[in-house]
Design a protein around this motif. Structure first.
Motif, PDB file in Angstrom:
ATOM      1  N   GLY A  38       4.143  -0.921  14.285  1.00 10.57           N
ATOM      2  CA  GLY A  38       3.139  -0.288  13.336  1.00 10.57           C
ATOM      3  C   GLY A  38       3.033   0.944  13.065  1.00 10.57           C
ATOM      4  N   LYS A  39       4.423   1.432  13.176  1.00 10.99           N
ATOM      5  CA  LYS A  39       4.672   2.772  13.371  1.00 10.99           C
ATOM      6  C   LYS A  39       5.590   2.687  12.486  1.00 10.99           C
ATOM      7  N   VAL A  40       6.516   4.536  11.711  1.00 11.30           N
ATOM      8  CA  VAL A  40       7.001   4.424  10.987  1.00 11.30           C
ATOM      9  C   VAL A  40       7.967   5.432  10.978  1.00 11.30           C
ATOM     10  N   TYR A  41       9.714   4.773  11.475  1.00 13.81           N
ATOM     11  CA  TYR A  41      10.449   5.947  11.929  1.00 13.81           C
ATOM     12  C   TYR A  41      11.600   5.931  11.334  1.00 13.81           C
ATOM     13  N   LYS A  42      12.208   6.890  10.992  1.00 12.53           N
ATOM     14  CA  LYS A  42      13.190   7.752  10.310  1.00 12.53           C
ATOM     15  C   LYS A  42      14.724   7.137  11.124  1.00 12.53           C
ATOM     16  N   LEU A  51       0.718  -1.583   0.043  1.00 11.63           N
ATOM     17  CA  LEU A  51       0.019   0.127  -0.023  1.00 11.63           C
ATOM     18  C   LEU A  51       0.779   1.323  -0.039  1.00 11.63           C
ATOM     19  N   PRO A  52       0.721   2.216  -1.074  1.00  9.39           N
ATOM     20  CA  PRO A  52       1.015   3.726  -0.265  1.00  9.39           C
ATOM     21  C   PRO A  52       1.381   4.038   1.485  1.00  9.39           C
ATOM     22  N   VAL A  53       2.827   4.230   0.873  1.00  9.84           N
ATOM     23  CA  VAL A  53       2.693   4.888   2.970  1.00  9.84           C
ATOM     24  C   VAL A  53       3.512   6.277   2.324  1.00  9.84           C
ATOM     25  N   ILE A  54       2.781   7.572   2.587  1.00  7.21           N
ATOM     26  CA  ILE A  54       2.469   8.767   2.754  1.00  7.21           C
ATOM     27  C   ILE A  54       3.070   9.820   3.738  1.00  7.21           C
ATOM     28  N   LEU A  55       4.093   9.978   3.984  1.00  9.26           N
ATOM     29  CA  LEU A  55       4.823  10.576   4.926  1.00  9.26           C
ATOM     30  C   LEU A  55       5.228  12.170   4.951  1.00  9.26           C
ATOM     31  N   VAL A  56       4.932  13.180   5.459  1.00  7.48           N
ATOM     32  CA  VAL A  56       4.680  14.313   6.383  1.00  7.48           C
ATOM     33  C   VAL A  56       6.741  14.748   6.006  1.00  7.48           C
ATOM     34  N   ASP A  57       7.551  14.949   5.532  1.00  6.25           N
ATOM     35  CA  ASP A  57       9.020  15.184   6.661  1.00  6.25           C
ATOM     36  C   ASP A  57       9.362  16.068   5.500  1.00  6.25           C
ATOM     37  N   PHE A 101       5.121  12.506  10.369  1.00  9.20           N
ATOM     38  CA  PHE A 101       3.334  12.486  10.025  1.00  9.20           C
ATOM     39  C   PHE A 101       3.137  11.979   8.818  1.00  9.20           C
ATOM     40  N   ASP A 102       2.908  10.617   9.121  1.00  8.50           N
ATOM     41  CA  ASP A 102       1.843   9.560   8.752  1.00  8.50           C
ATOM     42  C   ASP A 102       0.875   9.622   8.000  1.00  8.50           C
ATOM     43  N   ILE A 103       0.461   9.693   6.902  1.00 12.22           N
ATOM     44  CA  ILE A 103      -0.677   9.963   6.276  1.00 12.22           C
ATOM     45  C   ILE A 103      -1.042   8.968   4.837  1.00 12.22           C
ATOM     46  N   SER A 104      -0.483   8.075   5.799  1.00 10.60           N
ATOM     47  CA  SER A 104      -0.716   6.474   4.805  1.00 10.60           C
ATOM     48  C   SER A 104      -2.229   5.918   4.144  1.00 10.60           C
ATOM     49  N   ILE A 105      -1.710   5.612   3.182  1.00  9.12           N
ATOM     50  CA  ILE A 105      -2.676   4.657   2.671  1.00  9.12           C
ATOM     51  C   ILE A 105      -2.381   3.128   3.380  1.00  9.12           C
ATOM     52  N   THR A 106      -3.330   2.863   4.646  1.00  2.00           N
ATOM     53  CA  THR A 106      -2.921   1.367   5.247  1.00  2.00           C
ATOM     54  C   THR A 106      -4.755   0.599   5.174  1.00  2.00           C
ATOM     55  N   LYS A 107      -4.172  -0.398   5.384  1.00  2.00           N
ATOM     56  CA  LYS A 107      -5.683  -1.801   5.285  1.00  2.00           C
ATOM     57  C   LYS A 107      -6.835  -0.851   5.803  1.00  2.00           C
ATOM     58  N   ASN A 108      -7.013   0.020   7.308  1.00  2.00           N
ATOM     59  CA  ASN A 108      -8.121   0.190   7.423  1.00  2.00           C
ATOM     60  C   ASN A 108      -9.038   1.158   6.529  1.00  2.00           C
ATOM     61  N   VAL A 109      -7.739   2.037   5.846  1.00  2.00           N
ATOM     62  CA  VAL A 109      -7.869   2.973   4.463  1.00  2.00           C
ATOM     63  C   VAL A 109      -8.954   2.124   3.342  1.00  2.00           C
ATOM     64  N   VAL A 110      -8.286   1.345   3.344  1.00  2.00           N
ATOM     65  CA  VAL A 110      -8.755   0.501   1.916  1.00  2.00           C
ATOM     66  C   VAL A 110     -10.455   0.108   2.648  1.00  2.00           C
ATOM     67  N   GLY A 111     -10.187  -0.571   3.116  1.00  2.00           N
ATOM     68  CA  GLY A 111     -11.425  -1.064   3.864  1.00  2.00           C
ATOM     69  C   GLY A 111     -12.589   0.080   3.824  1.00  2.00           C
ATOM     70  N   LEU A 112     -11.761   1.354   4.063  1.00  2.00           N
ATOM     71  CA  LEU A 112     -13.090   2.337   4.095  1.00  2.00           C
ATOM     72  C   LEU A 112     -13.579   3.061   2.613  1.00  2.00           C
ATOM     73  N   LEU A 113     -12.641   3.219   1.734  1.00  2.00           N
ATOM     74  CA  LEU A 113     -12.399   3.431   0.989  1.00  2.00           C
ATOM     75  C   LEU A 113     -13.538   2.624  -0.344  1.00  2.00           C
ATOM     76  N   LEU A 114     -13.730   1.409   0.103  1.00  2.00           N
ATOM     77  CA  LEU A 114     -14.567  -0.014  -0.425  1.00  2.00           C
ATOM     78  C   LEU A 114     -15.454  -0.049  -0.302  1.00  2.00           C
TER      79      LEU A 114
END
Length: 388
Positions: free
Chosen positions: A132-136, A95-101, A157-170
Motif C-alpha cells: 500500500g505504499k510507494v518505495y524508491k 489514478l494519478p500517483v503524485i510524489l515529491v522526490d 512524500f506521497d500526495i497521490s489521488i487515491t480511491k478515498n480522495v476520489v470518494g471525497l471529491l465525489l
C-alpha cells in the motif's frame, strides 16, 4: 455553504493545475525480477506486497475471504471495481500517483503497478508499490528489509489521488450541486418550496439546526457554527451512503479521514473557547486549590479524549459494518459446496440485504452522533457561566 464552495473551488483549481503533469506520465518498466515474482505469487513476499488478493488463491478459502475483505477496507492507488480470480485481473481505472522526490513526479497508476509489483520509471527514479505504499527502488525493484522484515527503502512524500480522495471529491461535488439547488430556491423567494434533491435536504438542514445547533450552542451563537455542523453532518452521511453502493468506497472507514474530521472539531472547540471555558479547565472556580492541581491535568486530558472518541467511534463502526457485509457476501463462495451455488447465493443475498438495511440506519446514526457531540463540545466552550 460558503465553506463548501470555497473548498470545491480550491480542489478544482488544484486538479486542473495537475492535469498537464499527469499527461506526461512515463511508461512502466517491467523487469525479469518482477515477472518471476508474478509467476510465483503464492510464495513471494514481493507480490504479497502488491496485495494481489486473487493470486493463486481458492475463492472459497478463508484466506481469500480475509484478503479480499482487507483489500476492500484499504485505501488504494488504483480504483478497482471488481476482480477475476481465475484470470488474475482487476477491472477499474488508474489514478494519478503524485510524489515529491527532488521535484514533482507524476504518473498514472496501472493494474500491474499496484497488483503485480511492476516497477515504474519517472524522471530517472524507479518506484515500486509495496504493502500500500510507494518505495524508491532500483530498476529490478529490489526491496531491502531490516531484521524485523520491514522495508528499509526510501519512501517519497506521497500526495497521490487515491480511491478515498476520489470518494471525497465525489461527495464534495454532490453536496455542492445539492446545496446550490437549495440555495437557488431560497434566493428566488424565502417561501418557495424546494424541488428535487433540495426537497430532501431541507428537512435535514432544519433537523441539524433545531435538534443539534440551537439546543447545544444557544440561540445567540448557533448561526456562527451552522456551516461547519452542516458540512460535517452531510459529508459523513453521504460518504457512509456511498460506502453501501457498488462503488466500493470506504472513506469513513479510513482512520486518516476520521482523524481529520475530529481535528476540525477540536480546533473549533478550543479556538472558540471563552475565558470561562479555559478557567474551568485550568483553575476550576469553587474548588479547593489542592483539588484544582489534581483536576487540571485530568481536564487537559479530557480536551484530547473528546475528539479521540469521535474519530474512534466513527472509524470502528463503519469498519465493522463493512467487514461484516463483506463476510456475508463471502458466504456465496465459502458455502458453495455445502449449500450448492443457488443456496449459498440465496443465503448470502438475504443476510447481506438485511444487514445493508441496518447499515442505512448506522450511516445516519454515525453522522448524527458525530455532529451532535461536536455541537455539544462547541456549546460547552462558548457557554457563558453565571458567577455569584
Amino acid at each position: 455553504m460558503v465553506t463548501i464552495k470555497k473548498s470545491l473551488h480550491l480542489l478544482t483549481a488544484a486538479l486542473f493545475a495537475l492535469m498537464p503533469l499527469v499527461s506526461n506520465a512515463e511508461t512502466p518498466v517491467v523487469s525479469a525480477h518482477d515477472s518471476l515474482h508474478a509467476a510465483t505469487t503464492e510464495t513471494s513476499h514481493e507480490t504479497h506486497g502488491s496485495h494481489d488478493t486473487h493470486a493463486e488463491v481458492d475463492p472459497s478459502s478463508k484466506e481469500f475471504v480475509k484478503a479480499y475483505t482487507q483489500h476492500h477496507l484499504m485505501d488504494d492507488h488504483y480504483y478497482s471495481f471488481f476482480g477475476n480470480a481465475e484470470e488474475h485481473r482487476h477491472y477499474g481505472f488508474g489514478l494519478p500517483v503524485i510524489l515529491v522526490d527532488n521535484g514533482l513526479k507524476v504518473f498514472m497508476s496501472t493494474e500491474d503497478f499496484v497488483y503485480k509489483g511492476t516497477v515504474v520509471e519517472n524522471g530517472g527514479q524507479y518506484y515500486k508499490y509495496y504493502h500500500g505504499k510507494v518505495y524508491k527502488t532500483d530498476v529490478a525493484g529490489t526491496i531491502s528489509y531490516d531484521e524485523h522484515h520491514h522495508p528499509t527503502n526510501e519512501k517519497p512524500f506521497d500526495i497521490s489521488i487515491t480511491k478515498n480522495v476520489v470518494g471525497l471529491l465525489l461527495a464534495t461535488v454532490l453536496l455542492f450541486l445539492g446545496f446550490t439547488a437549495l440555495a437557488k430556491t431560497y434566493k428566488a423567494s424565502p417561501n418557495n418550496l424546494p424541488k428535487g434533491i433540495a426537497r430532501a435536504l431541507e428537512p435535514l438542514v432544519i433537523y441539524v439546526r433545531d435538534e443539534m445547533a440551537r439546543p447545544n450552542i444557544g440561540e445567540k451563537k448557533y448561526k456562527k457554527y451552522m456551516p461547519y455542523l452542516l458540512s460535517v453532518f452531510f459529508l459523513i452521511f453521504l460518504l457512509n451512503l456511498l460506502g453501501l453502493t457498488p462503488l466500493g468506497l470506504n472513506v469513513t472507514g479510513n482512520i486518516s479521514v476520521t482523524v481529520c474530521l475530529a481535528l476540525f472539531t477540536f480546533l473549533y472547540v478550543n479556538f472558540s473557547g471563552n475565558a470561562d471555558y479555559w478557567k474551568h479547565i485550568f483553575w476550576m472556580p469553587g474548588v479547593p486549590w489542592p483539588m484544582k492541581i489534581v483536576l487540571a491535568p485530568i481536564e487537559v486530558l479530557g480536551m484530547f479524549t473528546k475528539p479521540f472518541s469521535l474519530l474512534i467511534r466513527l472509524f470502528a463502526n463503519i469498519t465493522a459494518g463493512h467487514s461484516v457485509v463483506m463476510g456475508l457476501i463471502a458466504v456465496a463462495f465459502v458455502m458453495k459446496q455445502t449449500l450448492t451455488t443457488p443456496g449459498a447465493v440465496g443465503v448470502s443475498f438475504l443476510l447481506t440485504l438485511f444487514l445493508t438495511v441496518l447499515e442505512l440506519l448506522v450511516a445516519f446514526l454515525q453522522a448524527f452522533i458525530f455532529t451532535m457531540l461536536s455541537s455539544l463540545f462547541i456549546g460547552s466552550a462558548v457557554e457563558e457561566h453565571d458567577h455569584h
